[in-house]
Design a protein around this motif. Structure first.
Motif, PDB file in Angstrom:
ATOM      1  N   ASP A 148       1.729   4.509  10.656  1.00  0.00           N
ATOM      2  CA  ASP A 148       2.567   5.552  11.484  1.00  0.00           C
ATOM      3  C   ASP A 148       3.783   5.028  12.167  1.00  0.00           C
ATOM      4  O   ASP A 148       4.587   6.232  12.636  1.00  0.00           O
ATOM      5  N   ASP A 149       4.249   3.960  12.247  1.00  0.00           N
ATOM      6  CA  ASP A 149       5.512   3.555  13.042  1.00  0.00           C
ATOM      7  C   ASP A 149       5.795   2.181  12.443  1.00  0.00           C
ATOM      8  O   ASP A 149       5.150   1.641  11.833  1.00  0.00           O
ATOM      9  N   GLU A 150       6.958   1.784  12.917  1.00  0.00           N
ATOM     10  CA  GLU A 150       7.630   0.649  12.540  1.00  0.00           C
ATOM     11  C   GLU A 150       6.851  -0.745  13.108  1.00  0.00           C
ATOM     12  O   GLU A 150       6.682  -1.602  12.527  1.00  0.00           O
ATOM     13  N   GLN A 151       6.391  -0.485  14.320  1.00  0.00           N
ATOM     14  CA  GLN A 151       5.427  -1.634  14.701  1.00  0.00           C
ATOM     15  C   GLN A 151       4.236  -1.755  13.823  1.00  0.00           C
ATOM     16  O   GLN A 151       3.989  -2.873  13.660  1.00  0.00           O
ATOM     17  N   GLN A 152       3.648  -0.819  13.465  1.00  0.00           N
ATOM     18  CA  GLN A 152       2.270  -1.127  12.730  1.00  0.00           C
ATOM     19  C   GLN A 152       2.852  -1.739  11.357  1.00  0.00           C
ATOM     20  O   GLN A 152       2.054  -2.393  10.748  1.00  0.00           O
ATOM     21  N   LEU A 153       3.972  -1.273  10.975  1.00  0.00           N
ATOM     22  CA  LEU A 153       4.426  -1.667   9.659  1.00  0.00           C
ATOM     23  C   LEU A 153       4.703  -3.231   9.595  1.00  0.00           C
ATOM     24  O   LEU A 153       4.427  -4.154   8.612  1.00  0.00           O
ATOM     25  N   PHE A 154       5.608  -3.598  10.563  1.00  0.00           N
ATOM     26  CA  PHE A 154       5.650  -5.188  10.928  1.00  0.00           C
ATOM     27  C   PHE A 154       4.633  -5.944  10.986  1.00  0.00           C
ATOM     28  O   PHE A 154       4.365  -6.954  10.703  1.00  0.00           O
ATOM     29  N   ASP A 155       3.621  -5.371  11.778  1.00  0.00           N
ATOM     30  CA  ASP A 155       2.167  -6.131  11.870  1.00  0.00           C
ATOM     31  C   ASP A 155       1.626  -6.075  10.432  1.00  0.00           C
ATOM     32  O   ASP A 155       1.141  -7.295  10.094  1.00  0.00           O
ATOM     33  N   LEU A 156       1.545  -5.153   9.552  1.00  0.00           N
ATOM     34  CA  LEU A 156       0.933  -4.908   8.245  1.00  0.00           C
ATOM     35  C   LEU A 156       1.841  -6.075   7.239  1.00  0.00           C
ATOM     36  O   LEU A 156       1.340  -7.046   6.917  1.00  0.00           O
ATOM     37  N   ILE A 157       3.011  -5.942   7.115  1.00  0.00           N
ATOM     38  CA  ILE A 157       3.803  -6.912   6.390  1.00  0.00           C
ATOM     39  C   ILE A 157       3.957  -8.287   6.846  1.00  0.00           C
ATOM     40  O   ILE A 157       3.677  -9.209   6.290  1.00  0.00           O
ATOM     41  N   GLY A 158       4.247  -8.361   8.320  1.00  0.00           N
ATOM     42  CA  GLY A 158       4.172  -9.518   8.771  1.00  0.00           C
ATOM     43  C   GLY A 158       2.834 -10.503   8.695  1.00  0.00           C
ATOM     44  O   GLY A 158       2.859 -11.698   8.014  1.00  0.00           O
ATOM     45  N   SER A 159       1.699  -9.946   8.729  1.00  0.00           N
ATOM     46  CA  SER A 159       0.570 -10.495   8.441  1.00  0.00           C
ATOM     47  C   SER A 159       0.266 -11.032   7.087  1.00  0.00           C
ATOM     48  O   SER A 159      -0.301 -12.012   6.858  1.00  0.00           O
ATOM     49  N   ASP A 160       0.496 -10.330   6.195  1.00  0.00           N
ATOM     50  CA  ASP A 160       0.628 -10.286   4.679  1.00  0.00           C
ATOM     51  C   ASP A 160       1.537 -11.553   4.407  1.00  0.00           C
ATOM     52  O   ASP A 160       1.008 -12.487   3.838  1.00  0.00           O
ATOM     53  N   VAL A 161       2.616 -11.902   4.814  1.00  0.00           N
ATOM     54  CA  VAL A 161       3.875 -12.926   4.388  1.00  0.00           C
ATOM     55  C   VAL A 161       2.991 -13.999   5.156  1.00  0.00           C
ATOM     56  O   VAL A 161       3.349 -15.100   4.546  1.00  0.00           O
ATOM     57  N   ILE A 162       2.718 -14.104   6.296  1.00  0.00           N
ATOM     58  CA  ILE A 162       2.246 -15.152   7.318  1.00  0.00           C
ATOM     59  C   ILE A 162       1.087 -15.824   6.364  1.00  0.00           C
ATOM     60  O   ILE A 162       0.935 -16.823   5.951  1.00  0.00           O
ATOM     61  N   ARG A 163       0.012 -14.869   5.957  1.00  0.00           N
ATOM     62  CA  ARG A 163      -1.184 -15.157   5.420  1.00  0.00           C
ATOM     63  C   ARG A 163      -0.924 -15.809   3.838  1.00  0.00           C
ATOM     64  O   ARG A 163      -1.479 -16.829   3.619  1.00  0.00           O
ATOM     65  N   LYS A 164       0.154 -15.373   3.223  1.00  0.00           N
ATOM     66  CA  LYS A 164       0.518 -16.000   1.861  1.00  0.00           C
ATOM     67  C   LYS A 164       1.500 -17.078   1.970  1.00  0.00           C
ATOM     68  O   LYS A 164       1.887 -17.496   0.819  1.00  0.00           O
TER      69      LYS A 164
END
Length: 159
Positions: A18-34
């Motif tokens: 719904d917002d930039e913060q949620q997007l940063f959390d989603l993408i950030g978690s993904d690139v850190i995990r990978k």
């Protein structure tokens, strides 16, 4: 080369945020995990966007190019995200509010290459044919094929 920075596992065309913060959390978690980014990447995005917004309003498409200091990058990447909902972001340069659902997260290890990468991204998004194809793509594989074909000739060091 820049096309080596693209990986089909780093494409999400249905990000449900719904917002930039949620997007940063989603993408950030993904690139850190990978293994592409290091801890601190998400807070680095947040801080950088506050000081240096990355939204760009092109004639045919609004795009944001969030990126962070290279110390948070483990392996160079470009992560393509399209959100289901349009999100408010700030424009590069003047900080004015704009909206977009198209994001390219730039994971740059060598900061000296950043101006060239940004210039090439900007050229692509000013090309009406590229933009039409970019907007019509609905699958990871199609997007991966489009961006790697578009950026094959651009030399960018990835390590």
């Amino acid at each position: 080369m820049i096309n080596q920075m693209f990986n089909s596992e780093l494409i999400n065309l249905q990000a449900n945020v719904d917002d930039e913060q949620q997007l940063f959390d989603l993408i950030g978690s993904d690139v850190i995990r990978k293994g592409y980014a290091k801890l601190g990447y998400i807070s680095g995005l947040e801080k950088r966007e506050l000081s240096y917004p990355t939204g760009l309003q092109f004639p045919d498409i609004p795009v944001a190019l969030p990126h962070v200091d290279s110390k948070y990058i483990a392996k160079a990447f470009i992560y393509i995200a399209r959100t289901k909902n349009v999100i408010k972001v700030k424009q590069m340069g003047d900080g004015r509010e704009m909206t977009t659902n198209n994001f390219l997260f730039l994971g740059i290890k060598d900061a000296s290459k950043q101006p060239t990468l940004l210039a090439n991204m900007m050229n692509a998004f000013q090309n009406k044919n590229f933009v039409e194809r970019f907007l019509s793509v609905n699958s990871r594989d199609e997007m991966f094929n489009l961006v790697t074909a578009t950026f094959t000739k651009i030399e960018i060091e990835t390590n």
